[in-house]
Write an enzyme that holds these catalytic residues in place. Sequence first.
Site, PDB file in Angstrom:
ATOM      1  N   TRP A 138       0.831  -1.204   0.000  1.00  0.00           N
ATOM      2  CA  TRP A 138       0.000   0.000   0.000  1.00  0.00           C
ATOM      3  C   TRP A 138       0.867   1.256   0.000  1.00  0.00           C
ATOM      4  CZ3 TRP A 138       0.175   3.673   3.889  1.00  0.00           C
ATOM      5  CH2 TRP A 138       0.819   3.298   5.069  1.00  0.00           C
ATOM      6  N   GLU A 148      -4.422   7.565  -3.421  1.00  0.00           N
ATOM      7  CA  GLU A 148      -4.503   8.687  -2.488  1.00  0.00           C
ATOM      8  C   GLU A 148      -3.707   9.915  -2.916  1.00  0.00           C
ATOM      9  OE1 GLU A 148      -5.146   7.703   1.764  1.00  0.00           O
ATOM     10  OE2 GLU A 148      -3.980   5.894   1.304  1.00  0.00           O
ATOM     11  N   HIS A 232       7.088   5.201  16.110  1.00  0.00           N
ATOM     12  CA  HIS A 232       6.850   3.973  16.861  1.00  0.00           C
ATOM     13  C   HIS A 232       8.044   3.028  16.795  1.00  0.00           C
ATOM     14  CE1 HIS A 232       2.180   4.240  16.619  1.00  0.00           C
ATOM     15  NE2 HIS A 232       2.631   4.694  17.771  1.00  0.00           N
ATOM     16  N   GLN A 234       8.320  -0.988  18.550  1.00  0.00           N
ATOM     17  CA  GLN A 234       8.282  -1.491  17.198  1.00  0.00           C
ATOM     18  C   GLN A 234       7.116  -0.848  16.400  1.00  0.00           C
ATOM     19  OE1 GLN A 234      10.352  -3.764  15.777  1.00  0.00           O
ATOM     20  NE2 GLN A 234      11.540  -3.946  17.649  1.00  0.00           N
ATOM     21  N   PRO A 235       7.366  -0.581  15.091  1.00  0.00           N
ATOM     22  CA  PRO A 235       6.303  -0.036  14.259  1.00  0.00           C
ATOM     23  C   PRO A 235       5.410  -1.147  13.698  1.00  0.00           C
ATOM     24  CG  PRO A 235       8.328  -0.187  12.997  1.00  0.00           C
ATOM     25  CD  PRO A 235       8.664  -0.644  14.398  1.00  0.00           C
ATOM     26  N   TYR A 238       7.676  -1.785   8.497  1.00  0.00           N
ATOM     27  CA  TYR A 238       9.075  -1.368   8.511  1.00  0.00           C
ATOM     28  C   TYR A 238       9.432  -0.583   7.253  1.00  0.00           C
ATOM     29  CZ  TYR A 238       9.296  -4.321  12.573  1.00  0.00           C
ATOM     30  OH  TYR A 238       9.062  -4.860  13.806  1.00  0.00           O
ATOM     31  N   HIS A 241       8.412   6.094   9.009  1.00  0.00           N
ATOM     32  CA  HIS A 241       7.316   7.050   8.952  1.00  0.00           C
ATOM     33  C   HIS A 241       7.199   7.760  10.296  1.00  0.00           C
ATOM     34  CE1 HIS A 241       5.723   3.196  10.365  1.00  0.00           C
ATOM     35  NE2 HIS A 241       4.773   3.857  11.015  1.00  0.00           N
TER      36      HIS A 241
END
Length: 310
Positions: A138, A148, A232, A234-235, A238, A241
């Site tokens: 995405w 988007e 964050h 852990q996000p 990966y 952002h």
Amino acid sequence: MDFNLERFVFERVLNEDLTTQAVTLLGSLKPNNDSDSDGLGVPAIVRIERTALPTFSSGLISTTSLIGSTDIYSWMFGWLSPSQDRPDVKINVICPATDVHIRKYSKQQTHIMRETPTLYERIVRPYIDAFPASRTQWIDEVISGRSEGEKILFRSPDSDPFGFLILPDMKWDLTSTASLYLVALMLLPDIKCLRDLTCLHLPLLRSIRREATNAVKTRWGLEATELRLFVHYQPSYYHFHVHIVNANHTGLVGMTVGHAHMLDDIISLLELDEPNGPSIFQRMTLSYDLGEQHGLFAPMKAAQVDYAEA
């Protein structure tokens, strides 16, 4: 894929959050163009949450029902007037949903992990390297402009090696400034997570801070002091952002101590770093919460025994 939620077949509740007034459901969905009524649907996660209450105005409340009263106090149920411009709930759909998505959105106990640089190299880095590309497809769609594109608030030149773009996060309803939630995404996948940051990335981080505050000020009139910018670890995915949220929008998942690292603090730490050698984030022991359904939980939990008495 084109889906109609009227075709959603409920299976079970994954999680209920009374703080955010949200419920996450697991079920299946059939595409609108699927005429086979007996065919199995695609696994789907549907998250429904109440939108922020609107600014009060005359006629906002259409009906009330008294629950009880005593002396000067009364309490009652109330129903808001239907409005095309003011939806009651926001719905997020993940379809097809994988086992990883189902585990992520299921209610689970969390544990605090201590991740040393050694544990990062032995356990976490191989996990990140094996992260399936499909989980960030995405992002490729957004960066390429295939998805988007009309929502993008800022985009660096493609020639910038540390370029990024800013757009609304899927968590935001795009309406209430009180719950404003944007995200800054790197254009290139070079930086995976907090551990990869060095002082060489300071221009990138300062630029994200500057452009995010400028965009929000211009578009919604919020000052820099009214924003909370964090990363964050852990996000959820990966690809580096930064989250950009209204500072008064509290109680969100992912704002716990350890999980969310303020962008200002990250910049300050890197400013203290030496230009040569491993960065401070490559040398630090990081503590964070990890759910029992996370892919890192089992190996990290087992590794905590070595550090329990340290």
